[in-house]
Design a protein around this motif. Sequence first.
Motif, PDB file in Angstrom:
ATOM      1  N   TYR A 106      -3.437 -12.493 -11.054  1.00  0.00           N
ATOM      2  CA  TYR A 106      -4.752 -12.076 -10.524  1.00  0.00           C
ATOM      3  C   TYR A 106      -5.406 -12.987  -9.185  1.00  0.00           C
ATOM      4  N   ARG A 107      -4.109 -13.741  -8.648  1.00  0.00           N
ATOM      5  CA  ARG A 107      -4.802 -14.485  -7.158  1.00  0.00           C
ATOM      6  C   ARG A 107      -5.271 -13.247  -6.055  1.00  0.00           C
ATOM      7  N   PRO A 108      -5.768 -13.631  -5.095  1.00  0.00           N
ATOM      8  CA  PRO A 108      -6.874 -12.717  -3.938  1.00  0.00           C
ATOM      9  C   PRO A 108      -5.412 -11.929  -3.074  1.00  0.00           C
ATOM     10  N   ASP A 109      -4.055 -12.198  -3.487  1.00  0.00           N
ATOM     11  CA  ASP A 109      -3.288 -11.713  -2.074  1.00  0.00           C
ATOM     12  C   ASP A 109      -2.636 -10.888  -3.235  1.00  0.00           C
ATOM     13  N   MET A 110      -2.725 -10.915  -4.729  1.00  0.00           N
ATOM     14  CA  MET A 110      -1.873 -10.133  -5.679  1.00  0.00           C
ATOM     15  C   MET A 110      -0.293 -10.328  -5.349  1.00  0.00           C
ATOM     16  N   THR A 111       0.276 -10.687  -4.611  1.00  0.00           N
ATOM     17  CA  THR A 111       1.738 -10.815  -4.464  1.00  0.00           C
ATOM     18  C   THR A 111       2.338 -10.640  -5.991  1.00  0.00           C
ATOM     19  N   ILE A 112       2.171 -11.396  -6.624  1.00  0.00           N
ATOM     20  CA  ILE A 112       2.221 -10.901  -8.673  1.00  0.00           C
ATOM     21  C   ILE A 112       2.301  -9.665  -8.618  1.00  0.00           C
ATOM     22  N   LEU A 113       1.503  -8.657  -8.216  1.00  0.00           N
ATOM     23  CA  LEU A 113       1.702  -7.600  -9.133  1.00  0.00           C
ATOM     24  C   LEU A 113       2.104  -6.823  -8.377  1.00  0.00           C
ATOM     25  N   GLN A 114       2.270  -6.908  -7.218  1.00  0.00           N
ATOM     26  CA  GLN A 114       4.007  -6.494  -6.206  1.00  0.00           C
ATOM     27  C   GLN A 114       4.880  -6.475  -7.171  1.00  0.00           C
ATOM     28  N   ILE A 115       4.719  -7.426  -7.497  1.00  0.00           N
ATOM     29  CA  ILE A 115       6.689  -7.541  -7.698  1.00  0.00           C
ATOM     30  C   ILE A 115       6.742  -7.428  -8.956  1.00  0.00           C
ATOM     31  N   GLN A 116       5.239  -7.450 -10.251  1.00  0.00           N
ATOM     32  CA  GLN A 116       5.648  -6.323 -11.144  1.00  0.00           C
ATOM     33  C   GLN A 116       5.671  -4.985 -11.144  1.00  0.00           C
ATOM     34  N   MET A 117       5.320  -4.110 -10.394  1.00  0.00           N
ATOM     35  CA  MET A 117       5.362  -2.984  -9.338  1.00  0.00           C
ATOM     36  C   MET A 117       6.603  -2.391  -9.581  1.00  0.00           C
ATOM     37  N   TYR A 118       7.069  -3.601  -8.848  1.00  0.00           N
ATOM     38  CA  TYR A 118       8.207  -3.241  -8.159  1.00  0.00           C
ATOM     39  C   TYR A 118       9.717  -3.554  -9.991  1.00  0.00           C
ATOM     40  N   GLN A 119       9.399  -4.739 -10.222  1.00  0.00           N
ATOM     41  CA  GLN A 119       9.822  -4.923 -11.707  1.00  0.00           C
ATOM     42  C   GLN A 119       9.964  -3.205 -12.843  1.00  0.00           C
ATOM     43  N   LEU A 120       8.648  -2.742 -12.766  1.00  0.00           N
ATOM     44  CA  LEU A 120       8.409  -2.231 -13.935  1.00  0.00           C
ATOM     45  C   LEU A 120       9.527  -0.602 -12.949  1.00  0.00           C
ATOM     46  N   SER A 121       9.708  -0.650 -12.165  1.00  0.00           N
ATOM     47  CA  SER A 121      10.211   0.779 -11.059  1.00  0.00           C
ATOM     48  C   SER A 121      11.781   0.353 -11.527  1.00  0.00           C
TER      49      SER A 121
ATOM     50  N   GLN B 151      14.037 -11.118 -14.949  1.00  0.00           N
ATOM     51  CA  GLN B 151      14.351 -11.872 -13.541  1.00  0.00           C
ATOM     52  C   GLN B 151      15.335 -11.754 -12.615  1.00  0.00           C
ATOM     53  N   ALA B 152      16.327 -10.986 -12.878  1.00  0.00           N
ATOM     54  CA  ALA B 152      17.132 -10.601 -12.392  1.00  0.00           C
ATOM     55  C   ALA B 152      16.032  -8.976 -10.966  1.00  0.00           C
ATOM     56  N   TYR B 153      15.465  -8.700 -11.494  1.00  0.00           N
ATOM     57  CA  TYR B 153      14.624  -8.272 -10.600  1.00  0.00           C
ATOM     58  C   TYR B 153      14.078  -8.722  -9.860  1.00  0.00           C
ATOM     59  N   GLU B 154      13.367  -9.358  -9.948  1.00  0.00           N
ATOM     60  CA  GLU B 154      12.138 -10.455  -9.566  1.00  0.00           C
ATOM     61  C   GLU B 154      13.237 -11.240  -7.889  1.00  0.00           C
ATOM     62  N   VAL B 155      14.019 -11.511  -8.754  1.00  0.00           N
ATOM     63  CA  VAL B 155      15.407 -12.424  -7.424  1.00  0.00           C
ATOM     64  C   VAL B 155      15.738 -10.500  -6.692  1.00  0.00           C
ATOM     65  N   GLU B 156      16.131 -10.214  -6.758  1.00  0.00           N
ATOM     66  CA  GLU B 156      15.963  -8.970  -6.175  1.00  0.00           C
ATOM     67  C   GLU B 156      15.040  -8.643  -5.043  1.00  0.00           C
ATOM     68  N   TYR B 157      13.667  -8.671  -5.489  1.00  0.00           N
ATOM     69  CA  TYR B 157      12.384  -8.425  -5.001  1.00  0.00           C
ATOM     70  C   TYR B 157      12.711  -9.521  -4.233  1.00  0.00           C
ATOM     71  N   HIS B 158      12.323 -10.938  -4.435  1.00  0.00           N
ATOM     72  CA  HIS B 158      12.735 -11.841  -3.075  1.00  0.00           C
ATOM     73  C   HIS B 158      13.579 -11.028  -1.874  1.00  0.00           C
ATOM     74  N   VAL B 159      14.752 -11.553  -2.535  1.00  0.00           N
ATOM     75  CA  VAL B 159      15.634 -11.243  -1.246  1.00  0.00           C
ATOM     76  C   VAL B 159      15.396  -9.979  -0.333  1.00  0.00           C
ATOM     77  N   LEU B 160      15.152  -8.497  -1.096  1.00  0.00           N
ATOM     78  CA  LEU B 160      14.758  -7.376  -0.122  1.00  0.00           C
ATOM     79  C   LEU B 160      13.359  -7.540   0.993  1.00  0.00           C
ATOM     80  N   GLN B 161      12.868  -8.676   0.198  1.00  0.00           N
ATOM     81  CA  GLN B 161      11.637  -9.027   0.933  1.00  0.00           C
ATOM     82  C   GLN B 161      12.375  -9.529   2.698  1.00  0.00           C
ATOM     83  N   ASP B 162      12.756 -10.718   2.021  1.00  0.00           N
ATOM     84  CA  ASP B 162      13.919 -11.643   3.021  1.00  0.00           C
ATOM     85  C   ASP B 162      14.583 -10.683   4.009  1.00  0.00           C
ATOM     86  N   GLU B 163      14.879  -9.602   3.416  1.00  0.00           N
ATOM     87  CA  GLU B 163      16.116  -8.959   3.900  1.00  0.00           C
ATOM     88  C   GLU B 163      15.066  -7.825   5.110  1.00  0.00           C
TER      89      GLU B 163
END
Length: 392
Positions: free
Chosen positions: A217-232, A346-358
């Motif tokens: 629920y934080r204003p930047d909604m970053t966690i929600l974006q990660i959750q959407m990636y994990q669900l996908s 857990q693996a998908y969250e790490v994957e999301y951050h790696v992709l963002q860094d790339e």
Amino acid sequence: MNQHHCGDFLYYLLSPVKASENNLLNKRLKLDYEEITPCLKEVTLVWEKMLSVPGRSKTKFDMEKIHSAIGKGVPRHHRGEIWKFLAEQYQLKHQFANKQQPKDTPYKELLKQLTSQQHAILIDLVWISFPHLVSFQSGCSLPGRTFPTHPYFSAQLGAGQLSLYNILKAYSLLDPEVGYCQGLSFVAGVLLLHMTEEEAFKMLKFLMFDMGLRKQYRPDMTILQIQMYQLSRLLHDYHRDLYNHFEAHEIGPSLYAAPWFLTMFASQFPLGFVARVFDMLFLQGSEVIFKVALSLLGSHKPLILQHESLETIVDFIKCTLPNLGLVQMEKTINQVFEMDISKQLQAYEVEYHVLQDELIDSSLNDNQRMDKLEKANSSLRKQNFDLLEELQ
């Protein structure tokens, strides 16, 4: 809204809202929903025995026994007490965890203060009676904001709306970073239907801080974006044909699943189903939201695949899926009990951050990349120096 009601609201803003409660009548009103897993008498007795143990809040219970009891059903009239019991068990199990906690300001003290969020909260409450005027910030229509057809919340300026206002106001003061987000009114509303106002506030605080829900629920909604990636990614791995169907029509999870996560399914699904989601949420944490989403989509895959346009697919998921009947809902809940997806998440969250860094790296020019490498090397040198000092 007439002048008399506006005057009432001004009064309530200037002093803590007194939601008058005729306890017996309100309890009957609150629990006015259809169960999807009727609780047998012997299961109710198991729960009553656990709830009546002396020194319950300091006693660790057998989690397998609790898990089995929840699977067999939760008696509606004990549900609020059972959620408090599950919260106690979670806190006993994680009592040394380094969780961020807010200041321990008493609820009644919070109610005496003014919040900068009151306008947003009041708009939600005032417009409960006018759902056709309101739409959810993610594009998903929230039916009447917070349960407009439920008798406890339907009366304008009634006990339900005023108690809900109190809880949301107090939480916005307790947690200024999150403040107030539309989805929170549904979470607080479900809790309020099963316990007193102050108990509901404490359980909201538990879910947000101990269970970690506040991150989404934080204003930047970053966690929600990660959750959407994990669900996908879950859809990709568990239901590839459905994932491909969504990709072909350019349908990302945020088009249909954001309200599921922000309201714990309460904005679109029947209360009996939502109550069972909360049973599991208190037992297993936020992973449950992914499990329910995956089970719902997977078990209705043949029906979803029949639709051949973005509009009809999203419309089916938002409007038809929540109304497919109690048998289908119970099947979904039973599937969720058998699922374990914690390692994948857990693996998908790490994957999301790696992709963002790339992505960030690919957008940098050579000079910026060199600067970034130099900063990284400098940081490593400092860490090595600090480590050497500690060793000497």
